[in-house]
Write an enzyme that holds these catalytic residues in place. Structure first.
Site, PDB file in Angstrom:
ATOM      1  N   TYR A 398       0.846  -1.204   0.000  1.00 17.10           N
ATOM      2  CA  TYR A 398       0.000   0.000   0.000  1.00 17.10           C
ATOM      3  C   TYR A 398       0.877   1.248   0.000  1.00 17.10           C
ATOM      4  O   TYR A 398       0.583   2.227  -0.660  1.00 17.10           O
ATOM      5  CB  TYR A 398      -0.880   0.030   1.254  1.00 17.10           C
ATOM      6  CG  TYR A 398      -1.999  -0.997   1.274  1.00 17.10           C
ATOM      7  CD1 TYR A 398      -3.085  -0.874   0.419  1.00 17.10           C
ATOM      8  CD2 TYR A 398      -1.984  -2.062   2.160  1.00 17.10           C
ATOM      9  CE1 TYR A 398      -4.138  -1.798   0.457  1.00 17.10           C
ATOM     10  CE2 TYR A 398      -3.023  -2.985   2.202  1.00 17.10           C
ATOM     11  CZ  TYR A 398      -4.087  -2.849   1.347  1.00 17.10           C
ATOM     12  OH  TYR A 398      -5.115  -3.757   1.371  1.00 17.10           O
ATOM     13  N   LYS A 407      -2.085   9.786  -9.095  1.00 15.64           N
ATOM     14  CA  LYS A 407      -3.335   9.033  -8.956  1.00 15.64           C
ATOM     15  C   LYS A 407      -4.278   9.649  -7.920  1.00 15.64           C
ATOM     16  O   LYS A 407      -5.446   9.917  -8.208  1.00 15.64           O
ATOM     17  CB  LYS A 407      -3.004   7.582  -8.581  1.00 15.64           C
ATOM     18  CG  LYS A 407      -4.207   6.719  -8.324  1.00 15.64           C
ATOM     19  CD  LYS A 407      -3.817   5.330  -7.840  1.00 15.64           C
ATOM     20  CE  LYS A 407      -4.431   5.041  -6.501  1.00 15.64           C
ATOM     21  NZ  LYS A 407      -4.143   3.697  -6.000  1.00 15.64           N
ATOM     22  N   TYR A 408      -3.784   9.907  -6.729  1.00 16.66           N
ATOM     23  CA  TYR A 408      -4.664  10.387  -5.655  1.00 16.66           C
ATOM     24  C   TYR A 408      -5.132  11.819  -5.927  1.00 16.66           C
ATOM     25  O   TYR A 408      -6.272  12.177  -5.612  1.00 16.66           O
ATOM     26  CB  TYR A 408      -3.955  10.266  -4.304  1.00 16.66           C
ATOM     27  CG  TYR A 408      -3.634   8.816  -3.997  1.00 16.66           C
ATOM     28  CD1 TYR A 408      -4.631   7.941  -3.576  1.00 16.66           C
ATOM     29  CD2 TYR A 408      -2.353   8.302  -4.202  1.00 16.66           C
ATOM     30  CE1 TYR A 408      -4.363   6.593  -3.340  1.00 16.66           C
ATOM     31  CE2 TYR A 408      -2.068   6.971  -3.971  1.00 16.66           C
ATOM     32  CZ  TYR A 408      -3.076   6.112  -3.539  1.00 16.66           C
ATOM     33  OH  TYR A 408      -2.816   4.785  -3.329  1.00 16.66           O
ATOM     34  N   GLU A 469     -13.565  -2.322   3.544  1.00 18.91           N
ATOM     35  CA  GLU A 469     -12.303  -3.000   3.230  1.00 18.91           C
ATOM     36  C   GLU A 469     -12.387  -4.431   3.758  1.00 18.91           C
ATOM     37  O   GLU A 469     -12.833  -4.661   4.879  1.00 18.91           O
ATOM     38  CB  GLU A 469     -11.124  -2.243   3.871  1.00 18.91           C
ATOM     39  CG  GLU A 469      -9.778  -2.905   3.748  1.00 18.91           C
ATOM     40  CD  GLU A 469      -9.364  -3.258   2.314  1.00 18.91           C
ATOM     41  OE1 GLU A 469      -9.319  -2.367   1.459  1.00 18.91           O
ATOM     42  OE2 GLU A 469      -9.112  -4.465   2.052  1.00 18.91           O
ATOM     43  N   ASP A 496     -16.193  -7.937   2.689  1.00 17.59           N
ATOM     44  CA  ASP A 496     -16.057  -8.008   1.235  1.00 17.59           C
ATOM     45  C   ASP A 496     -17.184  -7.132   0.686  1.00 17.59           C
ATOM     46  O   ASP A 496     -18.334  -7.260   1.114  1.00 17.59           O
ATOM     47  CB  ASP A 496     -16.211  -9.462   0.773  1.00 17.59           C
ATOM     48  CG  ASP A 496     -15.900  -9.608  -0.700  1.00 17.59           C
ATOM     49  OD1 ASP A 496     -16.459  -8.839  -1.504  1.00 17.59           O
ATOM     50  OD2 ASP A 496     -15.091 -10.480  -1.058  1.00 17.59           O
ATOM     51  N   MET A 497     -16.857  -6.234  -0.230  1.00 14.99           N
ATOM     52  CA  MET A 497     -17.886  -5.303  -0.718  1.00 14.99           C
ATOM     53  C   MET A 497     -19.073  -6.039  -1.341  1.00 14.99           C
ATOM     54  O   MET A 497     -20.188  -5.531  -1.358  1.00 14.99           O
ATOM     55  CB  MET A 497     -17.286  -4.301  -1.714  1.00 14.99           C
ATOM     56  CG  MET A 497     -16.805  -4.890  -3.012  1.00 14.99           C
ATOM     57  SD  MET A 497     -16.044  -3.667  -4.078  1.00 14.99           S
ATOM     58  CE  MET A 497     -14.417  -3.531  -3.408  1.00 14.99           C
ATOM     59  N   GLU A 560     -10.703   1.779  -6.348  1.00 23.14           N
ATOM     60  CA  GLU A 560      -9.502   1.671  -7.172  1.00 23.14           C
ATOM     61  C   GLU A 560      -9.090   0.212  -7.111  1.00 23.14           C
ATOM     62  O   GLU A 560      -8.365  -0.211  -6.222  1.00 23.14           O
ATOM     63  CB  GLU A 560      -8.412   2.607  -6.650  1.00 23.14           C
ATOM     64  CG  GLU A 560      -7.274   2.758  -7.641  1.00 23.14           C
ATOM     65  CD  GLU A 560      -6.357   1.561  -7.661  1.00 23.14           C
ATOM     66  OE1 GLU A 560      -6.613   0.620  -8.462  1.00 23.14           O
ATOM     67  OE2 GLU A 560      -5.391   1.546  -6.889  1.00 23.14           O
ATOM     68  N   GLU A 569      -7.546  -7.321 -12.107  1.00 28.88           N
ATOM     69  CA  GLU A 569      -7.637  -7.577 -10.654  1.00 28.88           C
ATOM     70  C   GLU A 569      -9.099  -7.686 -10.235  1.00 28.88           C
ATOM     71  O   GLU A 569      -9.445  -7.528  -9.073  1.00 28.88           O
ATOM     72  CB  GLU A 569      -6.874  -6.493  -9.890  1.00 28.88           C
ATOM     73  CG  GLU A 569      -5.360  -6.630 -10.090  1.00 28.88           C
ATOM     74  CD  GLU A 569      -4.522  -5.602  -9.349  1.00 28.88           C
ATOM     75  OE1 GLU A 569      -5.063  -4.869  -8.501  1.00 28.88           O
ATOM     76  OE2 GLU A 569      -3.311  -5.543  -9.632  1.00 28.88           O
TER      77      GLU A 569
HETATM   78  C1  LIG Z   1      -5.450  -1.607  -5.194  1.00 25.79           C
HETATM   79  S1  LIG Z   1      -5.885  -1.534  -3.560  1.00 25.79           S
HETATM   80  C2  LIG Z   1      -6.347   0.147  -3.401  1.00 25.79           C
HETATM   81  C3  LIG Z   1      -6.294   0.612  -2.004  1.00 25.79           C
HETATM   82  C4  LIG Z   1      -6.595   2.089  -1.803  1.00 25.79           C
HETATM   83  N1  LIG Z   1      -7.961   2.396  -2.158  1.00 25.79           N
HETATM   84  C5  LIG Z   1      -5.643   2.948  -2.599  1.00 25.79           C
HETATM   85  O1  LIG Z   1      -6.064   3.486  -3.620  1.00 25.79           O
HETATM   86  O2  LIG Z   1      -4.501   3.067  -2.194  1.00 25.79           O
HETATM   87  C6  LIG Z   1      -7.425  -2.381  -3.577  1.00 25.79           C
HETATM   88  C7  LIG Z   1      -7.999  -2.595  -2.210  1.00 25.79           C
HETATM   89  O3  LIG Z   1      -9.265  -3.168  -2.378  1.00 25.79           O
HETATM   90  C8  LIG Z   1      -9.432  -4.211  -1.434  1.00 25.79           C
HETATM   91  N2  LIG Z   1     -10.400  -5.117  -2.025  1.00 25.79           N
HETATM   92  C9  LIG Z   1     -10.278  -5.826  -3.175  1.00 25.79           C
HETATM   93  N3  LIG Z   1     -11.404  -6.518  -3.405  1.00 25.79           N
HETATM   94  C10 LIG Z   1     -12.239  -6.241  -2.399  1.00 25.79           C
HETATM   95  C11 LIG Z   1     -13.547  -6.657  -2.089  1.00 25.79           C
HETATM   96  N4  LIG Z   1     -14.196  -7.524  -2.874  1.00 25.79           N
HETATM   97  N5  LIG Z   1     -14.123  -6.157  -1.002  1.00 25.79           N
HETATM   98  C12 LIG Z   1     -13.485  -5.294  -0.201  1.00 25.79           C
HETATM   99  N6  LIG Z   1     -12.237  -4.869  -0.423  1.00 25.79           N
HETATM  100  C13 LIG Z   1     -11.629  -5.333  -1.522  1.00 25.79           C
HETATM  101  C14 LIG Z   1      -8.053  -4.802  -1.278  1.00 25.79           C
HETATM  102  O4  LIG Z   1      -7.919  -5.479  -0.071  1.00 25.79           O
HETATM  103  C15 LIG Z   1      -7.208  -3.537  -1.341  1.00 25.79           C
HETATM  104  O5  LIG Z   1      -7.101  -2.986  -0.061  1.00 25.79           O
END
Ligand SMILES: C[S@@+](CC[C@H](N)C(=O)[O-])C[C@H]1O[C@@H](n2cnc3c(N)ncnc32)[C@H](O)[C@@H]1O
Length: 855
Positions: A398, A407-408, A469, A496-497, A560, A569
């Site tokens: 991270y 990006k941000y 998250e 999980d979303m 993201e 992903e």
């Molecule tokens: C690429 S990272 C981005 C993290 C942060 N938003 C950033 O931009 O720095 C993706 C994040 O989504 C979370 N994630 C992926 N699939 C997910 C899901 N189905 N439900 C909840 N979280 C999820 C991962 O654990 C990870 O923390």
């Protein structure tokens, strides 16, 4: 991000060596000391002496005097057998080489004899040449020489062209075995210019017997821009992309087209040789290089393994003049437009003006770009893509994401715009008190949450913010941030979303109630519910556990979840899981859409790495890799730079080229095309069948077939993949080399993706590469399949286009996601008038099913 001062960036270090055609000295530690004192880093040394040369010539001449002319056997196999008594060169004696094993040997680049001709059509000459090379390699290996420079193959023998390259390749293969610790550099010209390939006194080539030569019909041979590359391709293929086989590239005074330069840039050029005759003189008579040469050197020096520079024929090393050789190189300096070395020296009092110029050039290298600094050590390095859905990321991963300077920033811009638009358009929100409900799904360590809060303050629009998250470890940090940074304003959901039921709000008692929702810790208790797919319809405004709270919609969902190829992903699958939570009339997803793009590439270094990995992992060529692409050449390009210093109209950038480099000499812009795209919220997800226990993912299957005209011949090793995304409105991110500078320059979060081919495919001049690619799913995982076909275009009528067919049909750039619907991006067979396509190569159907992404 740490503050960075470009003036403190040391830039690439140049390793510069000295080459003299006839060096007649024994190299001792004292000599090496002199080399270093003169500011050179290393020097070359011939393996054998002129005494050895004379001995071989004498041997050959005696032999030929007694030899009867070769005769054909009954079935005429003269050309396929040696048909001669063998001639064996006796082993080296002490007068045959000045080389002695000592401490200095490791600082030397050995040079094998240039007077041999391994490609000779006369088997006697070819065999004698092979013996010379083997004797030299064996003695160099014995002495502990680490680097050998082998003059490249002779391509012209009368009317025969390139016939003997395979003999040459075979000899190099043997040499690689004979010197197991030596790195071999094949010394090549950038282009095949028959006129520049002349014989000098004592060369074996003219001694080839007439009966083995084809009569020269006086056809004037043209310069073949890819002729020497072609020979190199045959050599390295025969040697199976050997890890100790490299190119030593001679830079001519007049550089060839940028197509040719870009091809060599993708090859393992570990030595760049510059002859004194390739320098120009400036107004003061000082040797300098043309802008085009400077630009090519700058690009080469940014490769993962920067080549060493070898200055040739620039006069002796100071202090070694008395003992240096005949000064063949010096005589080359006295060309009409060039001052003699003594003139130059007198003028400037600099005994090594060429070296001083190169050292000065080193100081003037442009500072590294953000992505170059970020990616140090990652150039052309194959990495398995992340699987953030099934694997919990580490904090350090991270942290790397969070270093992105763009990006941000862009997400904040997008959220600010979306909030302003929401307010300006007076859209109703999903919250009873009128706040816009915003959820960051996949919040990680929370950088987008911070940005969303800033955006809300900037836009002056109040939000009710939620962060979802699934990574329990990252969640701990989210809790901490909520206390320390966010003032408890964020409602956190560890889930999980895809099983989240949506935000909870208090049922509206009194109109306009302002009370925020959530307990003091700000952790929503919905994670205590056992999530059930399908029961997730906040439209019902379900009441929760009689607490007077109810589920509602999300107005703006921010995520993201993108990979290097956009959807790899599983962003589509994850966002499908929250699709129903989004406000059905006004809901916004940031990103709104994303698309995957690709283009065929020549990538010899990556191919060699995949081949070597295949030994322990048979699935290696079936895996898409994340790679910071550098040493690649785009096989299909969108424009036609016209070579020497005249390409200033080409403003396109190249992924592998830092924007800081000389823009007037940019490599051709690649023809990157769009494979497919995804949009959110997705209004077209088909209803799930109640008969099935699993959720169908069929709507996320994609397929494409795209055609890429290829102007020049080359070898296709795989596909370079990129993505573009529309966050909101005109706020976009891109890794596509055609659009990245305009959309999100200096973004560093994503490297491109590389889809390898098990076996490289050769592409003919004016050919066509057709790629068929699939995104597949079995409802449990997602994987890719890809296949490449190569076509040659055969002319069927004389009436056709004056322009070359490939150039005439180039597809320029790639459309933005918004433009996709209008574009027919399917490959159109047989679409070039006056030409018939003939398939000349086809790859395996590659599949990453074994390492597919689990849903
Ligand atoms: C690429 S990272 C981005 C993290 C942060 N938003 C950033 O931009 O720095 C993706 C994040 O989504 C979370 N994630 C992926 N699939 C997910 C899901 N189905 N439900 C909840 N979280 C999820 C991962 O654990 C990870 O923390």
């Amino acid at each position: 991000m740490e503050s960075y001062n470009p003036s403190e960036d040391p830039g690439p270090a140049f390793c510069v060596g000295h080459h003299e055609h006839n060096r007649l000295i024994s190299v001792t530690s004292e000599v090496i000391q002199q080399v270093h004192e003169s500011n050179y880093d290393m020097m070359t040394v011939p393996i054998t002496t002129s005494h050895f040369h004379s001995r071989v010539l004498g041997l050959l001449s005696n032999y030929l005097a007694t030899l009867q002319s070769p005769s054909y056997d009954s079935i005429g196999t003269m050309a396929t057998t040696q048909n001669t008594r063998p001639l064996v060169i006796p082993p080296l004696s002490k007068t045959d080489s000045y080389l002695t094993p000592n401490d200095a040997t490791s600082q030397l680049v050995g040079v094998t004899s240039s007077w041999i001709d391994l490609c000779s059509p006369d088997p006697l000459i070819a065999d004698l040449s092979r013996q010379v090379l083997m004797l030299e390699v064996a003695y160099a290996a014995f002495c502990g020489i680490g680097y050998l420079l082998i003059p490249g193959p002779k391509l012209h023998h009368g009317a025969l062209h390139s016939e003997g390259v395979i003999y040459y390749a075979r000899a190099v293969q043997d040499a690689l075995k004979l010197g197991p610790y030596i790195q071999f550099h094949i010394w090549l010209q950038m282009v095949d210019n028959p006129e520049a390939e002349f014989d000098t006194m004592g060369d074996l080539a003219p001694l080839a017997r007439a009966e083995y030569l084809e009569p020269d019909e006086g056809v004037s041979l043209k310069v073949d821009p890819f002729g020497t590359w072609d020979a190199w391709d045959a050599i390295r293929k025969t040697c199976k992309y050997h890890t100790r086989l490299f190119v030593a590239l001679a830079m001519p005074k007049q550089l060839p087209s940028l197509y040719v330069q870009s091809r060599w840039h993708s090859e393992p050029v570990h030595l760049l040789t510059i002859d004194a005759s390739s320098f120009l003189k400036n107004q003061k008579g000082y040797p300098v290089l043309a802008k085009s040469h400077q630009a090519l050197i700058a690009k080469m020096m940014r490769l993962r393994t920067a080549p060493w520079i070898l200055l040739c024929g620039v006069g002796p090393i100071p202090g070694l003049e008395g003992i240096e050789g005949s000064g063949v190189g010096q005589s080359q300096l006295s060309g009409s437009d060039y001052p003699s070395l003594s003139q130059a020296n007198k003028k400037h009092n600099d005994p090594t003006p060429h070296l001083s110029y190169i050292r000065n050039l080193q100081q003037r290298q442009p500072p590294r770009t953000a992505i170059e600094r970020f990616g140090v050590g990652y150039q052309d390095y194959l990495q398995a893509p992340l699987q953030p859905l099934t694997v919990n990321l580490e904090s350090i991963t991270y942290e790397v994401f969070e270093k992105d300077p763009i990006k941000y920033e862009w997400y904040e811009k997008a959220i600010t715009k979306a909030l302003r638009d929401w307010a300006d358009q007076k859209k109703p929100t999903s919250h009873p008190d009128g706040k816009v409900i915003l959820a960051v799904v996949g919040a990680g360590r929370g950088p987008l949450v911070t940005r969303a809060l800033k955006a809300s303050a900037e836009a002056g629009v109040e939000i009710d913010i939620w962060a979802v998250e699934k990574n329990q470890n990252a969640f701990v940090l989210l809790q901490r941030h909520n206390e320390t940074i966010w003032d408890g304003k964020v409602t956190l959901v560890q889930s999980d979303m895809r099983s989240w039921k949506g935000p909870l709000v208090r049922r509206q008692q009194t109109k306009g109630a302002q009370e925020p929702v959530g307990d003091t810790l700000g952790i929503e208790d919905s994670l205590l519910y056992s999530p059930k797919k399908g029961a997730n319809d906040p439209g019902r405004a379900s009441e929760s556990r009689g607490l007077g709270v109810t589920h509602t919609h999300v107005d703006i969902i921010v995520s993201e979840l993108l990979g290097s190829f956009a959807d790899n992903e599983l962003s589509p699958e994850c966002l499908d899981g929250v699709n129903d939570l989004i406000n059905p009339t006004h809901g916004i997803s940031i990103p709104a859409s994303y698309s995957a793009h690709f283009t065929p590439v020549s990538a010899p270094k990556l191919h060699a790495d995949v081949v070597h990995q295949t030994v322990s992992n048979p699935a290696a060529p079936e895996t898409p890799y994340v790679v910071m692409l550098h040493a690649i050449d785009f096989l299909s390009t969108a424009d036609s730079p016209t070579g020497v210093e005249s390409s200033s109209s080409n403003n396109g950038n190249r992924a592998s080229t830092p924007s800081a480099s000389f823009t007037a000499t940019e490599f051709p812009t690649p023809n990157v095309q769009t494979a497919w795209s995804f949009s959110h919220p997705n209004l077209h997800i088909p209803p799930q069948s109640p008969m099935q226990s699993t959720i169908s993912n069929a709507h996320n299957v994609r397929q494409t077939r795209l055609s890429f005209p290829a102007q020049n011949r080359g070898a296709c090793h795989g596909l370079a993949g990129y993505f573009e995304t529309v966050l909101y409105g005109d706020v976009e991110l891109s890794t596509n080399p055609v659009t990245m500078d305009a959309k999100s320059a200096n973004m560093i979060s994503w490297f491109p993706i590389y889809f390898p081919l098990k076996t490289p495919l050769n592409v003919p001049e004016n050919g066509e590469i057709i790629v068929t690619m699939y995104r597949q799913t079995d409802d449990r995982k997602v994987w890719y399949e890809w296949m490449v076909e190569v076509y040659a275009l055969e002319r069927t009528s004389t009436s056709s286009a004056k322009a070359t067919p490939a150039a005439g049909n180039s597809r320029v750039g790639s459309p933005s996601v918004d433009g996709l619907k209008a574009k027919d991006n399917g490959a159109k067979p047989n679409s070039r008038a006056g030409y018939r396509r003939v398939r000349v190569g086809i790859s395996d159907l590659h599949s990453s099913i074994k390492d597919g992404c689990l849903m």
